[in-house]
Write an enzyme that holds these catalytic residues in place. Structure first.
Site, short mmCIF file in Angstrom:
data_model
loop_
_atom_site.label_atom_id
_atom_site.label_comp_id
_atom_site.label_asym_id
_atom_site.label_seq_id
_atom_site.Cartn_x
_atom_site.Cartn_y
_atom_site.Cartn_z
N HIS A 1 6.02 4.12 10.03
CA HIS A 1 4.67 4.90 10.16
C HIS A 1 5.47 5.73 10.59
O HIS A 1 6.90 6.23 11.01
CB HIS A 1 4.60 3.98 11.77
CG HIS A 1 3.78 4.83 12.75
ND1 HIS A 1 2.23 5.05 12.48
CD2 HIS A 1 4.12 5.99 14.25
CE1 HIS A 1 1.98 6.16 13.08
NE2 HIS A 1 2.68 6.75 13.95
N ARG B 1 8.48 4.89 1.54
CA ARG B 1 7.82 3.31 1.28
C ARG B 1 7.45 3.12 -0.75
O ARG B 1 7.40 2.28 -0.38
CB ARG B 1 6.14 4.42 1.51
CG ARG B 1 6.27 3.91 2.97
CD ARG B 1 4.98 4.97 3.18
NE ARG B 1 4.33 4.53 4.81
CZ ARG B 1 3.91 5.03 6.03
NH1 ARG B 1 2.77 6.95 5.02
NH2 ARG B 1 3.57 5.48 6.39
N ARG C 1 6.63 12.63 7.12
CA ARG C 1 5.74 12.23 6.34
C ARG C 1 6.29 12.58 4.72
O ARG C 1 5.44 11.81 4.06
CB ARG C 1 4.57 12.61 6.62
CG ARG C 1 3.99 12.99 8.31
CD ARG C 1 2.86 11.89 8.07
NE ARG C 1 2.06 10.95 7.80
CZ ARG C 1 0.91 10.90 7.78
NH1 ARG C 1 1.06 9.91 8.72
NH2 ARG C 1 -0.26 10.54 7.14
N LYS D 1 8.99 -0.41 10.60
CA LYS D 1 8.81 -1.58 10.98
C LYS D 1 8.64 -2.82 10.41
O LYS D 1 10.11 -3.24 9.87
CB LYS D 1 6.93 -1.53 10.06
CG LYS D 1 6.24 0.02 10.06
CD LYS D 1 4.88 0.26 9.19
CE LYS D 1 4.16 0.73 9.35
NZ LYS D 1 2.42 1.19 8.49
N THR E 1 0.85 6.65 1.80
CA THR E 1 0.46 4.90 2.86
C THR E 1 0.21 3.65 2.12
O THR E 1 1.16 2.34 2.05
CB THR E 1 -0.92 5.42 3.22
OG1 THR E 1 -1.22 6.56 4.02
CG2 THR E 1 -0.85 4.04 3.77
N PHE F 1 -8.82 -4.01 7.25
CA PHE F 1 -8.01 -3.88 7.95
C PHE F 1 -7.23 -4.52 9.21
O PHE F 1 -6.21 -5.08 9.77
CB PHE F 1 -6.77 -3.08 6.50
CG PHE F 1 -7.23 -1.98 6.35
CD1 PHE F 1 -6.26 -1.18 7.43
CD2 PHE F 1 -7.34 -1.62 6.22
CE1 PHE F 1 -6.28 0.12 7.79
CE2 PHE F 1 -7.88 0.54 6.74
CZ PHE F 1 -7.43 1.54 7.15
P1 TYD Z 1 -2.95 5.00 7.92
O1 TYD Z 1 -2.98 5.97 9.74
O2 TYD Z 1 -4.77 5.64 7.49
O3 TYD Z 1 -1.88 5.63 7.57
P2 TYD Z 1 -0.18 5.89 7.49
O4 TYD Z 1 0.75 5.31 8.28
O5 TYD Z 1 0.40 7.03 5.86
O6 TYD Z 1 -0.40 6.98 8.59
O7 TYD Z 1 -3.62 3.87 8.03
C1 TYD Z 1 -1.68 2.91 8.87
C2 TYD Z 1 -1.89 1.89 8.50
O8 TYD Z 1 -2.90 1.13 8.39
C3 TYD Z 1 -0.32 2.19 7.37
O9 TYD Z 1 0.06 2.85 7.38
C4 TYD Z 1 -1.28 0.44 6.78
C5 TYD Z 1 -2.25 0.45 7.38
N1 TYD Z 1 -3.60 0.45 6.04
C6 TYD Z 1 -3.47 -1.19 5.32
O10 TYD Z 1 -3.23 -1.96 5.67
N2 TYD Z 1 -4.88 -0.31 4.44
C7 TYD Z 1 -5.01 0.11 4.09
O11 TYD Z 1 -6.42 0.79 3.27
C8 TYD Z 1 -4.81 1.65 4.50
C9 TYD Z 1 -5.83 3.02 4.82
C10 TYD Z 1 -3.94 1.50 5.91
#
Ligand code: TYD
Length: 170
Positions: free
Chosen positions: A128, A111, A94, A11, A100, A59
């Site tokens: 991601h 992370r 992962r 990112k 996350t 968000f």
């Molecule tokens: P998500 O798909 O829930 O997590 P991951 O990336 O671990 O698969 O969320 C996607 C992205 O959204 C996450 O990388 C960062 C952002 N995000 C927020 O900004 N605030 C939040 O509360 C969550 C859950 C995610």
């Protein structure tokens, strides 16, 4: 065990901080095979499509700005998109990525090591990684064309467009 591919996006915050190399190193140590890679200037359309399952989240709009590099200056308005292949690669990546929220991620995960939550509450989690096989297939087809990958595991059309193969839609 099954042969899988997964989409990794390094990112804009990771590119701004110059830690993309560290991230790629960590993934290389896990013996994952890189089958495609490119720097992408992320359009509004691509960002919204990629994160469409989160469109009702509070968000979401900030997330779209973040993945488009709008929070990290014009010169960092891109992501490094990589497709990795390997046995159970989706779960492996992962695990290496971590939780996350960087504050809850293991300190040795990517992370945990390189991410942060800003004072405004924005999660900046550097990477991601596709969450499951269905998402991996959807995301790889969204970000890459078959001819950009050295190895293809999803069906392509037998009829090519402009002499280049395209994904067969489900
Ligand atoms: P998500 O798909 O829930 O997590 P991951 O990336 O671990 O698969 O969320 C996607 C992205 O959204 C996450 O990388 C960062 C952002 N995000 C927020 O900004 N605030 C939040 O509360 C969550 C859950 C995610």
């Amino acid at each position: 065990m099954s042969l899988q591919q997964t989409l990794v996006l390094i990112k804009p915050d990771a590119l701004q901080r110059g830690v993309a190399g560290h991230i790629i190193n960590r993934l290389a140590h896990a013996h994952l095979r890189m089958v495609g890679a490119k720097v992408v200037k992320v359009s509004e359309k691509l960002a919204r499509e990629h994160y469409k399952s989160l469109s009702d989240k509070p968000f979401f709009e900030e997330l779209i700005k973040y993945i488009r590099g709008r929070l990290h200056g014009e010169e960092h308005s891109g992501v490094l998109a990589i497709v990795y292949q390997g046995e159970d690669v989706i779960a492996k990546v992962r695990e290496i990525a971590g939780a996350t929220n960087p504050e809850q991620a293991h300190p040795k995960s990517l992370r945990g090591a390189y991410g942060r939550v800003t004072t405004k509450g924005q999660i900046e989690n550097v990477i991601h990684a596709s969450s499951d096989p269905q998402e991996a297939e959807r995301e790889i087809k969204l970000w890459f064309s078959p001819y950009e990958l050295t190895h293809v595991i999803f069906p392509v059309k037998s009829v090519s467009r402009n002499g280049k193969k395209d994904w067969r839609l489900k």
